[in-house]
Design a protein around this motif. Structure first.
Motif, short mmCIF file in Angstrom:
data_model
loop_
_atom_site.label_atom_id
_atom_site.label_comp_id
_atom_site.label_asym_id
_atom_site.label_seq_id
_atom_site.Cartn_x
_atom_site.Cartn_y
_atom_site.Cartn_z
N ASN A 77 0.81 -1.22 0.00
CA ASN A 77 0.00 0.00 0.00
C ASN A 77 0.85 1.28 0.00
N ARG A 78 1.99 1.23 -0.70
CA ARG A 78 2.86 2.40 -0.81
C ARG A 78 2.82 2.94 -2.24
N ALA A 79 3.06 4.21 -2.36
CA ALA A 79 3.17 4.85 -3.67
C ALA A 79 4.59 5.39 -3.80
N PHE A 80 5.14 5.30 -5.00
CA PHE A 80 6.48 5.83 -5.24
C PHE A 80 6.54 6.36 -6.66
N GLN A 81 7.57 7.14 -6.93
CA GLN A 81 7.73 7.74 -8.24
C GLN A 81 9.13 7.48 -8.77
N LEU A 82 9.20 7.13 -10.04
CA LEU A 82 10.48 6.89 -10.70
C LEU A 82 10.77 8.07 -11.62
N LYS A 83 12.03 8.47 -11.66
CA LYS A 83 12.41 9.60 -12.49
C LYS A 83 13.76 9.32 -13.13
N PHE A 84 13.84 9.49 -14.43
CA PHE A 84 15.09 9.33 -15.16
C PHE A 84 15.89 10.61 -15.00
N LEU A 85 17.10 10.50 -14.46
CA LEU A 85 17.92 11.68 -14.20
C LEU A 85 18.88 11.99 -15.35
N GLY A 86 19.33 10.98 -16.07
CA GLY A 86 20.24 11.20 -17.17
C GLY A 86 21.25 10.08 -17.27
N LEU A 87 22.17 10.21 -18.20
CA LEU A 87 23.21 9.22 -18.40
C LEU A 87 24.46 9.62 -17.65
N LEU A 88 25.16 8.63 -17.13
CA LEU A 88 26.41 8.87 -16.41
C LEU A 88 27.57 8.77 -17.38
N THR A 89 28.55 9.62 -17.19
CA THR A 89 29.77 9.50 -17.97
C THR A 89 30.80 8.83 -17.08
N ARG A 90 31.32 7.73 -17.54
CA ARG A 90 32.27 6.95 -16.75
C ARG A 90 33.49 6.62 -17.57
N GLY A 91 34.58 6.41 -16.86
CA GLY A 91 35.81 5.97 -17.49
C GLY A 91 35.76 4.48 -17.70
N PRO A 92 36.92 3.84 -17.76
CA PRO A 92 36.96 2.38 -17.94
C PRO A 92 36.22 1.67 -16.80
N ALA A 93 35.65 0.53 -17.13
CA ALA A 93 34.92 -0.25 -16.13
C ALA A 93 35.86 -0.71 -15.04
N ARG A 94 35.36 -0.80 -13.83
CA ARG A 94 36.17 -1.29 -12.72
C ARG A 94 36.52 -2.74 -12.92
N GLY A 95 37.72 -3.11 -12.48
CA GLY A 95 38.15 -4.49 -12.60
C GLY A 95 38.84 -4.79 -13.92
N THR A 96 38.98 -3.80 -14.80
CA THR A 96 39.71 -4.05 -16.04
C THR A 96 41.14 -3.58 -15.87
N TYR A 97 42.05 -4.29 -16.47
CA TYR A 97 43.46 -3.98 -16.33
C TYR A 97 44.06 -3.72 -17.70
#
Length: 60
Positions: A34-54
């Motif tokens: 019995n809860r209400a919630f709202q979803l909102k798209f904030l945008g795209l993230l800019t990231r460097g190389p993925a973690r764990g890659t060498y």
């Protein structure tokens, strides 16, 4: 892009019995907790190389 992206489960109780809410775009209601919630798209993230890659020559 689709008009509305539907959540798969309630972020509070995990149930899947969700319905679009009357409060407007992105609003959802969970019949289980019995809860209400709202979803909102904030945008795209800019990231460097993925973690764990060498790079070449780096120790694992």
């Amino acid at each position: 892009m689709s008009e509305r992206a539907a959540p798969f489960h309630c972020p509070y109780c995990g149930d899947e019995d969700l319905r679009p809410g009357e409060q407007g775009h992105g609003a959802w209601e969970c019949a289980a907790c019995n809860r209400a919630f709202q979803l909102k798209f904030l945008g795209l993230l800019t990231r460097g190389p993925a973690r764990g890659t060498y790079g070449e020559g780096e120790a694992v």
